[in-house]
Design an enzyme around this catalytic site. Structure first.
Site, PDB file in Angstrom:
ATOM      1  N   GLY A   9       0.935  -1.352   0.020  1.00 34.87           N
ATOM      2  CA  GLY A   9      -0.011   0.234   0.057  1.00 34.87           C
ATOM      3  C   GLY A   9       0.849   1.261  -0.033  1.00 34.87           C
ATOM      4  O   GLY A   9       2.017   1.183  -0.517  1.00 34.87           O
ATOM      5  N   VAL A  11       2.463   3.182   2.592  1.00 38.39           N
ATOM      6  CA  VAL A  11       3.565   2.930   3.250  1.00 38.39           C
ATOM      7  C   VAL A  11       4.603   2.091   2.671  1.00 38.39           C
ATOM      8  O   VAL A  11       5.646   2.282   2.518  1.00 38.39           O
ATOM      9  CB  VAL A  11       3.103   2.946   4.782  1.00 38.39           C
ATOM     10  CG1 VAL A  11       4.519   2.510   5.611  1.00 38.39           C
ATOM     11  CG2 VAL A  11       2.245   3.804   5.438  1.00 38.39           C
ATOM     12  N   ASP A  31       1.963  -8.347  -1.129  1.00 34.13           N
ATOM     13  CA  ASP A  31       0.540  -8.114  -1.005  1.00 34.13           C
ATOM     14  C   ASP A  31      -0.331  -9.165  -1.442  1.00 34.13           C
ATOM     15  O   ASP A  31      -0.098 -10.009  -2.112  1.00 34.13           O
ATOM     16  CB  ASP A  31       0.268  -6.736  -1.814  1.00 34.13           C
ATOM     17  CG  ASP A  31      -0.817  -6.061  -0.971  1.00 34.13           C
ATOM     18  OD1 ASP A  31      -0.503  -5.014  -0.346  1.00 34.13           O
ATOM     19  OD2 ASP A  31      -1.946  -6.169  -1.017  1.00 34.13           O
ATOM     20  N   ASN A 118      -0.337  -0.256  12.562  1.00 37.12           N
ATOM     21  CA  ASN A 118      -0.980   0.154  13.575  1.00 37.12           C
ATOM     22  C   ASN A 118      -2.027  -0.889  14.178  1.00 37.12           C
ATOM     23  O   ASN A 118      -2.490  -1.343  13.434  1.00 37.12           O
ATOM     24  CB  ASN A 118      -1.655   1.465  13.368  1.00 37.12           C
ATOM     25  CG  ASN A 118      -0.557   2.458  13.302  1.00 37.12           C
ATOM     26  OD1 ASN A 118       0.425   2.659  14.566  1.00 37.12           O
ATOM     27  ND2 ASN A 118      -0.593   3.372  12.342  1.00 37.12           N
ATOM     28  N   ARG A 149       8.374  14.575  13.247  1.00 39.19           N
ATOM     29  CA  ARG A 149       7.387  15.673  13.140  1.00 39.19           C
ATOM     30  C   ARG A 149       7.603  16.834  14.087  1.00 39.19           C
ATOM     31  O   ARG A 149       7.664  18.031  13.769  1.00 39.19           O
ATOM     32  CB  ARG A 149       6.100  14.822  13.471  1.00 39.19           C
ATOM     33  CG  ARG A 149       5.544  13.866  12.379  1.00 39.19           C
ATOM     34  CD  ARG A 149       4.383  13.186  12.694  1.00 39.19           C
ATOM     35  NE  ARG A 149       3.707  12.634  11.468  1.00 39.19           N
ATOM     36  CZ  ARG A 149       3.032  11.567  11.671  1.00 39.19           C
ATOM     37  NH1 ARG A 149       2.671  10.980  12.617  1.00 39.19           N
ATOM     38  NH2 ARG A 149       2.528  11.293  10.438  1.00 39.19           N
ATOM     39  N   HIS A 173       2.851   5.058  20.061  1.00 40.17           N
ATOM     40  CA  HIS A 173       2.513   5.817  18.885  1.00 40.17           C
ATOM     41  C   HIS A 173       1.190   6.134  19.054  1.00 40.17           C
ATOM     42  O   HIS A 173       0.120   5.382  18.426  1.00 40.17           O
ATOM     43  CB  HIS A 173       2.817   4.984  17.766  1.00 40.17           C
ATOM     44  CG  HIS A 173       2.687   5.672  16.431  1.00 40.17           C
ATOM     45  ND1 HIS A 173       3.245   6.967  16.277  1.00 40.17           N
ATOM     46  CD2 HIS A 173       2.195   5.238  15.310  1.00 40.17           C
ATOM     47  CE1 HIS A 173       3.047   7.155  15.139  1.00 40.17           C
ATOM     48  NE2 HIS A 173       2.493   6.373  14.484  1.00 40.17           N
TER      49      HIS A 173
HETATM   50  P1  NAD Z   1      -2.648   0.866   2.823  1.00 42.17           P
HETATM   51  O1  NAD Z   1      -4.010   0.510   2.844  1.00 42.17           O
HETATM   52  O2  NAD Z   1      -2.252   1.771   1.996  1.00 42.17           O
HETATM   53  O3  NAD Z   1      -1.870  -0.496   2.761  1.00 42.17           O
HETATM   54  C1  NAD Z   1      -2.038  -1.664   3.313  1.00 42.17           C
HETATM   55  C2  NAD Z   1      -1.548  -2.942   2.415  1.00 42.17           C
HETATM   56  O4  NAD Z   1      -1.655  -4.191   3.206  1.00 42.17           O
HETATM   57  C3  NAD Z   1      -3.032  -3.166   1.396  1.00 42.17           C
HETATM   58  O5  NAD Z   1      -2.202  -2.818   0.098  1.00 42.17           O
HETATM   59  C4  NAD Z   1      -3.312  -4.458   1.770  1.00 42.17           C
HETATM   60  O6  NAD Z   1      -3.687  -5.336   0.489  1.00 42.17           O
HETATM   61  C5  NAD Z   1      -1.943  -5.093   2.260  1.00 42.17           C
HETATM   62  N1  NAD Z   1      -2.747  -6.486   3.040  1.00 42.17           N
HETATM   63  C6  NAD Z   1      -3.497  -6.603   3.839  1.00 42.17           C
HETATM   64  N2  NAD Z   1      -3.424  -7.739   4.494  1.00 42.17           N
HETATM   65  C7  NAD Z   1      -2.207  -8.234   4.008  1.00 42.17           C
HETATM   66  C8  NAD Z   1      -1.526  -9.582   4.167  1.00 42.17           C
HETATM   67  N3  NAD Z   1      -1.877 -10.548   5.020  1.00 42.17           N
HETATM   68  N4  NAD Z   1      -0.302  -9.851   3.450  1.00 42.17           N
HETATM   69  C9  NAD Z   1       0.127  -8.745   2.817  1.00 42.17           C
HETATM   70  N5  NAD Z   1      -0.302  -7.710   2.756  1.00 42.17           N
HETATM   71  C10 NAD Z   1      -1.568  -7.393   3.135  1.00 42.17           C
HETATM   72  O7  NAD Z   1      -2.233   1.253   4.196  1.00 42.17           O
HETATM   73  P2  NAD Z   1      -1.063   2.560   4.505  1.00 42.17           P
HETATM   74  O8  NAD Z   1      -1.352   3.663   4.392  1.00 42.17           O
HETATM   75  O9  NAD Z   1       0.315   1.537   3.788  1.00 42.17           O
HETATM   76  O10 NAD Z   1      -0.625   1.808   5.969  1.00 42.17           O
HETATM   77  C11 NAD Z   1      -0.251   0.688   6.571  1.00 42.17           C
HETATM   78  C12 NAD Z   1      -0.099   0.330   7.978  1.00 42.17           C
HETATM   79  O11 NAD Z   1       0.583   1.181   8.305  1.00 42.17           O
HETATM   80  C13 NAD Z   1      -1.402   0.888   8.505  1.00 42.17           C
HETATM   81  O12 NAD Z   1      -1.636  -0.116   9.671  1.00 42.17           O
HETATM   82  C14 NAD Z   1      -1.143   1.984   9.151  1.00 42.17           C
HETATM   83  O13 NAD Z   1      -1.979   2.429  10.297  1.00 42.17           O
HETATM   84  C15 NAD Z   1       0.376   2.036   9.547  1.00 42.17           C
HETATM   85  N6  NAD Z   1       1.117   3.315   9.794  1.00 42.17           N
HETATM   86  C16 NAD Z   1       1.766   3.290  10.669  1.00 42.17           C
HETATM   87  C17 NAD Z   1       2.727   4.298  11.085  1.00 42.17           C
HETATM   88  C18 NAD Z   1       3.685   4.442  11.927  1.00 42.17           C
HETATM   89  O14 NAD Z   1       4.461   5.245  12.316  1.00 42.17           O
HETATM   90  N7  NAD Z   1       4.086   3.199  12.730  1.00 42.17           N
HETATM   91  C19 NAD Z   1       2.478   5.449  10.239  1.00 42.17           C
HETATM   92  C20 NAD Z   1       1.588   5.545   8.997  1.00 42.17           C
HETATM   93  C21 NAD Z   1       0.756   4.341   9.013  1.00 42.17           C
END
Ligand code: NAD
Length: 307
Positions: A9, A11, A31, A118, A149, A173
């Protein structure tokens, strides 16, 4: 060196780009959505001649491709949807993490796990427990981003280069994160000498709410450039064995007076992963804030591990 990124996705794919730009190794993007990781990987490879990176990026929906990875960065997960409670999200993402950790145990049992999904501190703990890996090999990214940030907001307010500003954020976080303005410096002088008290309060509040500020602007989705950059900074410290000290969510076993919880504290990162949990003297108020933050995540953990 092979680094796998689970979740292609926002990130995950940005993490793959930054890893490639730093040439930290070959990158495998995984993915569950058929074609998504393959398409992003192909696109990233087609950028290589222009950007000048010289590594292989492959995309797949099969976990076999992560075999023998040195590090697996987990960014897979669901975002909260309307009508979904926080507990629902917690359980759904925990199920996703468990499935991924099982694949890591099968195909890359020696890998480091860098958690990004998260709720970060809970998912880090869950990955640690379900993997059975030692705590030095499972850590989460939060404090690097929260600190970045804080620094960027201080830079904007003071007009000083981000390179001249130091600021540390510990804790979980989320809203209970623990910025440490006492230790922040701007061009070597204490932050409290560089801004007035009201401005300092605004900077801290903005840092705590920085994720939500971006969500409200984007309308759909959350931040990804800065989270990906932060994860890659941690990966780089491990892969290049730099011994950088940065905050990470790690299992505490008595350090900072806390036990059996993953929470952000300063650690030394190197070839052995978390090589040291860096001890730092906190004021009574800072300690209380860290404990309060840990309590929130302990409650969430009780939902996952009742009894
Ligand atoms: P996104 O929805 O763009 O991407 C998530 C991806 O995970 C999707 O493409 C989905 O198909 C894939 N996915 C789901 N289940 C899966 C599996 N079992 N195996 C492989 N892929 C799978 O979301 P994003 O914006 O990329 O965010 C991803 C995660 O990172 C979220 O949980 C978000 O809250 C978290 N996040 C954390 C921080 C941090 O600082 N730790 C910051 C931003 C986002």
């Amino acid at each position: 060196m092979k680094i796998s990124v689970i979740g292609a996705g926002n990130v995950g794919s940005t993490t793959a780009l930054f890893l490639a730009q730093k040439q930290l190794g070959d990158v495998v993007l995984v993915d569950v959505v058929e074609g998504l990781a393959q398409g992003k990987a192909l696109d990233l490879m087609e950028a290589a001649p222009v950007l000048g990176y010289d590594c292989r990026i492959t995309g797949t929906d099969s976990f076999e491709a992560i075999a023998d990875s040195s590090m697996v960065i987990i960014t897979a997960g669901l975002a909260r949807k309307p009508g979904m409670t926080r507990e629902d999200l917690l359980k759904k993402n925990a199920a996703i993490i468990k499935g991924i950790v099982d694949e890591i145990k099968r195909h890359a049992p020696k890998a480091f796990i860098l958690m990004v999904t998260n709720p970060l501190d809970v998912m880090t703990y869950y990955a640690l427990k379900t993997s059975g890996f030692e705590r030095s090999r499972v850590f989460g990214q939060a404090g690097v981003l929260d600190g970045a940030r804080f620094v960027s907001f201080i830079a904007e307010k003071t007009g000083v280069s981000v390179k001249e500003i130091q600021a540390l954020v510990l804790g979980g976080h989320g809203d209970t994160m623990v910025p440490l303005p006492r230790l922040a410096t701007v061009g070597g002088r204490p932050l409290k000498d560089a801004v007035d008290a009201a401005t300092l309060d605004q900077l801290i509040t903005r840092t705590r709410k920085a994720g939500a500020e971006i969500v409200s602007l984007l309308k759909t989705g959350s931040a990804y450039y800065s989270p990906a950059a932060s994860a890659v900074a941690m990966a780089e410290a491990v892969i290049k064995d730099t011994k950088a000290v940065m905050p990470a969510s790690v299992l505490l076993e008595g350090e900072y007076g806390l036990n059996d919880v993953c929470i952000g504290v300063p650690v030394k990162l190197g070839r052995q992963g978390v090589e040291e949990i860096v001890d730092m003297t906190l004021t009574e108020d800072e300690k209380k804030s860290l404990e309060a933050s840990a309590d929130i995540y302990k409650k969430a953990l009780q939902e996952l591990f009742p009894g």
